[in-house]
Design a protein around this motif. Structure first.
Motif, PDB file in Angstrom:
ATOM      1  N   PHE A   1       0.867  -1.172   0.000  1.00 13.67           N
ATOM      2  CA  PHE A   1       0.000   0.000   0.000  1.00 13.67           C
ATOM      3  C   PHE A   1       0.904   1.222   0.000  1.00 13.67           C
ATOM      4  N   LEU A   2       0.743   2.052  -1.015  1.00 10.74           N
ATOM      5  CA  LEU A   2       1.637   3.179  -1.242  1.00 10.74           C
ATOM      6  C   LEU A   2       0.799   4.417  -1.562  1.00 10.74           C
ATOM      7  N   ASP A   3       1.300   5.579  -1.266  1.00  8.32           N
ATOM      8  CA  ASP A   3       0.614   6.848  -1.534  1.00  8.32           C
ATOM      9  C   ASP A   3      -0.789   6.810  -0.902  1.00  8.32           C
ATOM     10  N   ASP A   4      -1.819   7.229  -1.637  1.00  8.94           N
ATOM     11  CA  ASP A   4      -3.172   7.232  -1.081  1.00  8.94           C
ATOM     12  C   ASP A   4      -3.721   5.828  -0.839  1.00  8.94           C
ATOM     13  N   GLY A   5      -3.030   4.812  -1.349  1.00 10.40           N
ATOM     14  CA  GLY A   5      -3.451   3.431  -1.106  1.00 10.40           C
ATOM     15  C   GLY A   5      -3.468   3.067   0.370  1.00 10.40           C
ATOM     16  N   VAL A   6      -2.639   3.747   1.180  1.00 12.65           N
ATOM     17  CA  VAL A   6      -2.630   3.445   2.614  1.00 12.65           C
ATOM     18  C   VAL A   6      -3.963   3.808   3.271  1.00 12.65           C
ATOM     19  N   LEU A   7      -4.738   4.676   2.639  1.00 17.20           N
ATOM     20  CA  LEU A   7      -6.040   5.047   3.200  1.00 17.20           C
ATOM     21  C   LEU A   7      -7.007   3.870   3.209  1.00 17.20           C
ATOM     22  N   GLN A   8      -6.738   2.862   2.396  1.00 11.81           N
ATOM     23  CA  GLN A   8      -7.558   1.645   2.409  1.00 11.81           C
ATOM     24  C   GLN A   8      -7.452   0.915   3.740  1.00 11.81           C
ATOM     25  N   LEU A   9      -6.372   1.135   4.441  1.00 12.25           N
ATOM     26  CA  LEU A   9      -6.083   0.395   5.673  1.00 12.25           C
ATOM     27  C   LEU A   9      -6.784   0.952   6.900  1.00 12.25           C
ATOM     28  N   THR A  10      -7.351   2.143   6.800  1.00 13.35           N
ATOM     29  CA  THR A  10      -7.972   2.747   7.981  1.00 13.35           C
ATOM     30  C   THR A  10      -9.250   2.013   8.345  1.00 13.35           C
ATOM     31  N   SER A  11      -9.430   1.802   9.624  1.00 13.16           N
ATOM     32  CA  SER A  11     -10.638   1.122  10.082  1.00 13.16           C
ATOM     33  C   SER A  11     -11.752   2.150  10.292  1.00 13.16           C
TER      34      SER A  11
ATOM     35  N   LEU B   1       2.096   6.649   5.155  1.00 13.75           N
ATOM     36  CA  LEU B   1       1.301   6.685   6.387  1.00 13.75           C
ATOM     37  C   LEU B   1       1.523   8.005   7.130  1.00 13.75           C
ATOM     38  N   THR B   2       2.770   8.407   7.269  1.00 14.53           N
ATOM     39  CA  THR B   2       3.111   9.629   7.990  1.00 14.53           C
ATOM     40  C   THR B   2       2.549  10.860   7.283  1.00 14.53           C
ATOM     41  N   GLU B   3       2.687  10.926   5.966  1.00 16.47           N
ATOM     42  CA  GLU B   3       2.185  12.070   5.209  1.00 16.47           C
ATOM     43  C   GLU B   3       0.672  12.226   5.332  1.00 16.47           C
ATOM     44  N   ARG B   4      -0.025  11.135   5.589  1.00 14.04           N
ATOM     45  CA  ARG B   4      -1.484  11.183   5.718  1.00 14.04           C
ATOM     46  C   ARG B   4      -1.934  11.170   7.173  1.00 14.04           C
ATOM     47  N   GLY B   5      -0.982  11.256   8.078  1.00 13.90           N
ATOM     48  CA  GLY B   5      -1.291  11.344   9.500  1.00 13.90           C
ATOM     49  C   GLY B   5      -1.870  10.082  10.096  1.00 13.90           C
ATOM     50  N   LEU B   6      -1.559   8.933   9.520  1.00 17.35           N
ATOM     51  CA  LEU B   6      -2.108   7.667  10.009  1.00 17.35           C
ATOM     52  C   LEU B   6      -1.167   7.029  11.026  1.00 17.35           C
ATOM     53  N   GLN B   7      -1.741   6.643  12.148  1.00 23.63           N
ATOM     54  CA  GLN B   7      -1.007   5.962  13.214  1.00 23.63           C
ATOM     55  C   GLN B   7      -1.293   4.468  13.148  1.00 23.63           C
ATOM     56  N   HIS B   8      -0.436   3.692  13.760  1.00 19.09           N
ATOM     57  CA  HIS B   8      -0.580   2.234  13.775  1.00 19.09           C
ATOM     58  C   HIS B   8      -1.951   1.804  14.292  1.00 19.09           C
ATOM     59  N   ALA B   9      -2.442   2.457  15.333  1.00 18.45           N
ATOM     60  CA  ALA B   9      -3.726   2.076  15.949  1.00 18.45           C
ATOM     61  C   ALA B   9      -4.915   2.307  15.011  1.00 18.45           C
ATOM     62  N   GLU B  10      -4.751   3.127  13.990  1.00 17.85           N
ATOM     63  CA  GLU B  10      -5.839   3.429  13.061  1.00 17.85           C
ATOM     64  C   GLU B  10      -5.969   2.414  11.937  1.00 17.85           C
ATOM     65  N   LEU B  11      -4.995   1.528  11.825  1.00 15.54           N
ATOM     66  CA  LEU B  11      -4.987   0.571  10.731  1.00 15.54           C
ATOM     67  C   LEU B  11      -5.822  -0.652  11.077  1.00 15.54           C
ATOM     68  N   GLY B  12      -6.679  -1.040  10.169  1.00 13.51           N
ATOM     69  CA  GLY B  12      -7.558  -2.175  10.388  1.00 13.51           C
ATOM     70  C   GLY B  12      -6.972  -3.494   9.927  1.00 13.51           C
ATOM     71  N   LEU B  13      -5.729  -3.480   9.471  1.00 14.92           N
ATOM     72  CA  LEU B  13      -5.089  -4.678   8.952  1.00 14.92           C
ATOM     73  C   LEU B  13      -3.622  -4.655   9.363  1.00 14.92           C
ATOM     74  N   PRO B  14      -3.092  -5.772   9.831  1.00 17.00           N
ATOM     75  CA  PRO B  14      -1.671  -5.776  10.200  1.00 17.00           C
ATOM     76  C   PRO B  14      -0.784  -5.758   8.959  1.00 17.00           C
ATOM     77  N   VAL B  15      -0.001  -4.715   8.839  1.00 14.95           N
ATOM     78  CA  VAL B  15       0.924  -4.581   7.720  1.00 14.95           C
ATOM     79  C   VAL B  15       2.316  -4.302   8.269  1.00 14.95           C
TER      80      VAL B  15
END
Length: 119
Positions: A40-50, A84-98
């Motif tokens: 998951f790269l660029d905006d693709g990481v947004l798929q991981l948010t729960s 992830l960092t550029e989009r402000g996503l933290q580990h706890a916000e991810l709905g899938l272990p990556v």
């Protein structure tokens, strides 16, 4: 000999069909036991948010497809730490272990696969 494939998902889940197509391709490859990894790269990481609410945008929820990846033998799941960092996503916000990769690790991952498919 089976060739390894890295599927790179770069699109947000609501930005069009690319995110769904990437997951469909991954699940199909998994069903045929292809050696497949997913990055998951660029905006693709947004798929991981729960907790996404795609119904508000009249979109289908990709969460079930994401959760099914390990059931289809796709356990090599990666995300760009920079994305992830550029989009402000933290580990706890991810709905899938990556596995989170820095830029050098992403380059190594790209070089380690025979086929690269970007959606």
């Amino acid at each position: 000999m089976a060739r390894s494939m890295l599927l790179i998902s770069r699109q947000a889940p609501w930005a069009g069909p690319a995110a769904r197509e990437a997951l469909d391709l991954a699940l199909a490859g998994g069903a045929f036991d292809l050696p497949l990894s997913l990055l998951f790269l660029d905006d693709g990481v947004l798929q991981l948010t729960s907790g996404q609410q795609p119904q508000q945008l009249q979109q289908k929820d990709l969460g079930a497809n994401l959760q099914a990846l390990p059931l289809f033998g796709i356990e090599q799941l990666y995300a760009s730490q920079r994305s992830l960092t550029e989009r402000g996503l933290q580990h706890a916000e991810l709905g899938l272990p990556v596995q989170r990769l820095d830029d050098d690790e992403v380059r190594q991952l790209l070089a380690s696969h025979d086929l690269l498919v970007t959606l």
